[in-house]
Design a protein around this motif. Structure first.
Motif, short mmCIF file in Angstrom:
data_model
loop_
_atom_site.label_atom_id
_atom_site.label_comp_id
_atom_site.label_asym_id
_atom_site.label_seq_id
_atom_site.Cartn_x
_atom_site.Cartn_y
_atom_site.Cartn_z
N LYS A 54 -15.22 -7.54 -63.19
CA LYS A 54 -16.60 -7.97 -62.92
C LYS A 54 -17.11 -8.75 -64.12
N GLY A 55 -17.13 -10.06 -63.97
CA GLY A 55 -17.54 -10.93 -65.07
C GLY A 55 -16.44 -11.20 -66.07
N GLY A 56 -15.32 -10.44 -65.98
CA GLY A 56 -14.24 -10.60 -66.96
C GLY A 56 -14.68 -10.13 -68.34
N ASP A 57 -15.32 -8.96 -68.38
CA ASP A 57 -15.95 -8.48 -69.61
C ASP A 57 -15.26 -7.22 -70.15
N GLY B 168 -13.80 -19.70 -52.15
CA GLY B 168 -12.47 -19.09 -52.06
C GLY B 168 -12.53 -17.59 -51.82
N GLU B 169 -11.52 -16.88 -52.33
CA GLU B 169 -11.36 -15.46 -52.06
C GLU B 169 -12.39 -14.62 -52.80
N THR B 170 -12.62 -13.44 -52.23
CA THR B 170 -13.42 -12.42 -52.92
C THR B 170 -12.47 -11.33 -53.39
N THR C 164 -2.11 -9.93 -73.04
CA THR C 164 -2.85 -11.12 -72.62
C THR C 164 -3.28 -10.98 -71.17
N ILE C 165 -4.57 -11.27 -70.91
CA ILE C 165 -5.09 -11.13 -69.56
C ILE C 165 -6.04 -12.29 -69.26
N LEU C 166 -5.96 -12.82 -68.04
CA LEU C 166 -6.77 -13.96 -67.63
C LEU C 166 -7.61 -13.58 -66.41
N PHE C 167 -8.90 -13.87 -66.49
CA PHE C 167 -9.82 -13.68 -65.37
C PHE C 167 -10.27 -15.06 -64.89
N THR C 168 -10.15 -15.34 -63.57
CA THR C 168 -10.57 -16.64 -63.04
C THR C 168 -11.40 -16.46 -61.78
N LYS C 169 -12.27 -17.45 -61.55
CA LYS C 169 -13.13 -17.43 -60.37
C LYS C 169 -13.57 -18.85 -60.05
N ASP C 170 -13.54 -19.21 -58.73
CA ASP C 170 -14.01 -20.52 -58.28
C ASP C 170 -15.44 -20.39 -57.76
N ASN D 7 -22.03 -11.48 -62.56
CA ASN D 7 -21.61 -10.18 -62.03
C ASN D 7 -20.62 -10.31 -60.88
N GLU D 8 -20.02 -11.49 -60.72
CA GLU D 8 -19.00 -11.69 -59.69
C GLU D 8 -17.67 -11.09 -60.13
N ASN D 9 -16.89 -10.61 -59.16
CA ASN D 9 -15.54 -10.12 -59.46
C ASN D 9 -14.56 -11.28 -59.57
#
Length: 606
Positions: A103-106, A81-83, A162-168, A150-152
């Motif tokens: 970056k990593g949702g950290d 998907g998207e970067t 409240t915050i959500l980080f997602t990545k496919d 280390n992916e964005n």
């Protein structure tokens, strides 16, 4: 009285040489200890509060796997998907300012608003020593040896807390969605982290070395400290297993596995802690702790939690994370659901501040200390008042111990005769000694039990005054002791003394050493002859050694010891007078001071 005592403190040449040599040895060992024996470099209480089991030390050192690994994470192999560009998001509550990165949702910064770092004059940084390869609450797919993701990620802010980080990702031909959702609340040192996983197939594709993923704490917790300057600061790895907490004191260069069952793990310093508690402890596979040096010769203090393998298409793991003070007032809230905003209970986070077998005694002393402070409104004055109250309470015990010593001196000649007479018949010897004790009313344990009780008080007071959270930033005398949790200072050098590492002139250690010297001398008055070299060393050498060892000790602790010595000197003078009268009554001769012969007389000349 002081002048007359000072005249008595005269040392012969051999004693002076012994003290000088012993001091050199102590100072040398003090300086070389961190180099030769890094595992022992922490403060003295480490020996009493930490027991590292032998089986825990058999785990192979995996530091090379943890640092500098070129192996890519499972998820990073094939992004789908998207970067996204990296974003940094700041969230504020009334207790903390949190900065997160996509970056990593950290987490890359976590500053406590209500607790200032005395060096930076800003909030204490709980998320310390952050680097490109090691961040707070970072995930690595697989075991602890795998590098962090280390992916964005895509950022979705549900509300201002409240915050959500997602990545496919594509993993082994299957699409996997990873999400990290952080939820914060005002008034809470606990926040919630949800790890969300979804797969078109089965999430078992994530399993690597029997681990789905690994979650880590901050590389280090604040405030930042210089290990050479502040040897009384420390870091511990703590686990809790629904029964008791296990504490392991960290020294530099450690990376070990903790494979016993636990329901949460933590990294703690003297005053602050990070606790990671999964809502379902059954998902924990194992824990690790690390104190490897990664940034500017500053050792990490980090805990890792490995998650068991996952099956199915959807998983939501919830972790309750505590970042804040290591004090019971804040930690106890999470034992009762109505006392915290998350409605959680029975977490036993307060066990990170548990003092072990003497915790009950510490709680009593802490209660008395807090009650006195409410009246005097000054923690330094409260220390003085509580110390005096304790000495008054312990005076009967000290008196009884002295009387027991006198009784032993009276009975000892008869004991020796029995021991000599029945040297080859131990049962008969014990029988006759028992008769003697009954006849004279002497109990051999009567002198030991009071001493044991006093030692328990000393250990409890030491741990309390060395770790009590309320002393942090508490002023006693402005300009001299502005903070009871660190050493006092009357002058700051513009250089550091070589080898010792001192950069301030401290008055309290000098006062403490002088009080210890006088107290030792008063204790000996009226006692046995003082020609014994060991006795002289205990009287004069030990205080000098302690001066070097405790020079940088917290001023609250030194204040307690100094006041204790000063008050006990008066008590000892009273005891000396009483024992002198008792000796006269019992017919025990008081030892006269040793008289030295003139040099000519020693050679046999007249």
């Amino acid at each position: 009285m002081i002048q007359s005592l000072s005249k008595e403190i005269k040392l012969d040449k051999n004693t002076i040489i012994a003290i000088v040599l012993s001091t050199i040895v102590v100072v040398a060992s003090f300086l070389l200890q961190p180099i030769l024996f890094p595992q022992l470099r922490q403060a003295p209480e480490a020996e009493t509060t930490t027991e590292v089991q032998a089986e825990e030390n058999k785990v192979a050192d995996l530091s090379q796997s943890l640092q500098g690994s070129s192996e890519a994470t499972v998820l990073a192999e094939n992004s789908a998907g998207e970067t996204y560009a990296e974003e940094k998001i700041t969230i504020n509550t009334d207790v903390a300012e949190i900065v997160l990165t996509s970056k990593g949702g950290d987490i890359i910064s976590y500053k406590l608003k209500n607790h200032l770092d005395t060096d930076t004059k800003e909030g204490v940084q709980i998320s310390d020593s952050i680097s490109e390869t090691n961040r707070t609450l970072a995930l690595s797919l697989g075991g602890v040896e795998s590098p962090i993701i280390n992916e964005n990620f895509k950022v979705t802010k549900t509300d201002d807390k409240t915050i959500l980080f997602t990545k496919d990702f594509i993993v082994k031909g299957k699409k996997v969605t990873l999400g990290k959702r952080y939820s914060f609340k005002d008034g809470e040192n606990v926040f919630k982290l949800d790890i969300l996983l979804h797969s078109d197939g089965d999430l078992s594709v994530l399993t690597k070395n029997d681990v789905a993923y690994t979650l880590r704490t901050s590389p280090q917790i604040g405030p930042h400290f210089d290990q050479k300057q502040n040897r009384y600061e420390y870091r511990e790895y703590i686990t809790y297993n629904d029964k008791k907490a296990k504490k392991i004191r960290l020294s530099n260069g450690q990376f070990r596995k903790y494979d016993k069952d636990f329901t949460w793990s933590a990294i703690a310093g003297k005053y602050f802690t990070e606790i990671v508690a999964p809502s379902n402890p059954d998902i924990i596979a194992a824990g690790y702790y690390s104190s490897n040096v990664e940034i500017e010769n500053y050792a990490n203090a980090q805990a890792f939690t490995e998650r068991k393998p996952i099956s199915g298409t959807d998983v939501e793991d919830t972790y309750y994370v505590y970042f804040g003070p290591r004090n019971e007032k804040d930690l106890l809230r999470y034992n009762v659901s109505t006392n915290n905003g998350w409605g959680i209970s029975n977490k036993r986070f307060n066990d990170v501040s548990n003092a072990g077998m003497l915790s009950w005694l510490e709680k009593i002393l802490k209660f008395i200390l807090e009650m006195v402070q409410k009246v005097v409104k000054n923690w330094g004055v409260a220390i003085i008042v509580v110390t005096i109250l304790l000495k008054l309470a312990l005076f009967p015990i000290s008196k009884k111990q002295s009387m027991s010593t006198l009784k032993m001196q009276e009975v000892q000649p008869r004991m020796q005769k029995i021991q000599e007479k029945y040297a080859n018949n131990k049962p008969k010897q014990q029988e006759e000694l028992a008769k003697l004790y009954k006849e004279t009313g002497y109990n051999p344990a009567s002198g030991c039990l009071p001493m044991v009780f006093q030692f328990l008080i000393i250990f409890a007071m030491y741990n309390l005054f060395n770790n009590y959270f309320e002393f942090r930033g508490a002023s006693f005398i402005p300009g001299w002791i502005p903070d009871l949790s660190v050493g006092d200072s009357i002058y700051t050098f513009n250089f550091t003394i070589p080898l010792l590492g001192w950069n301030s002139l401290r008055l309290l250690p000098i006062i403490y050493t002088v009080s210890q010297l006088f107290f030792g001398k008063i204790t000996q008055i009226g006692g046995p002859g003082q020609s014994n070299g060991t006795m002289k060393f205990m009287t004069y050498g030990m205080p000098i050694m302690f001066f070097f060892l405790f020079y940088n000790a917290p001023s609250g602790l030194l204040l307690y010891w100094t006041v204790s010595n000063a008050f006990q000197m008066g008590q000892q003078l009273i005891i000396n007078k009483m024992t002198k009268a008792k000796k006269a009554e019992m017919g025990i001769a008081t030892a006269a001071p040793e008289k030295k012969l003139p040099p000519k007389a020693k050679k046999g000349k007249k």
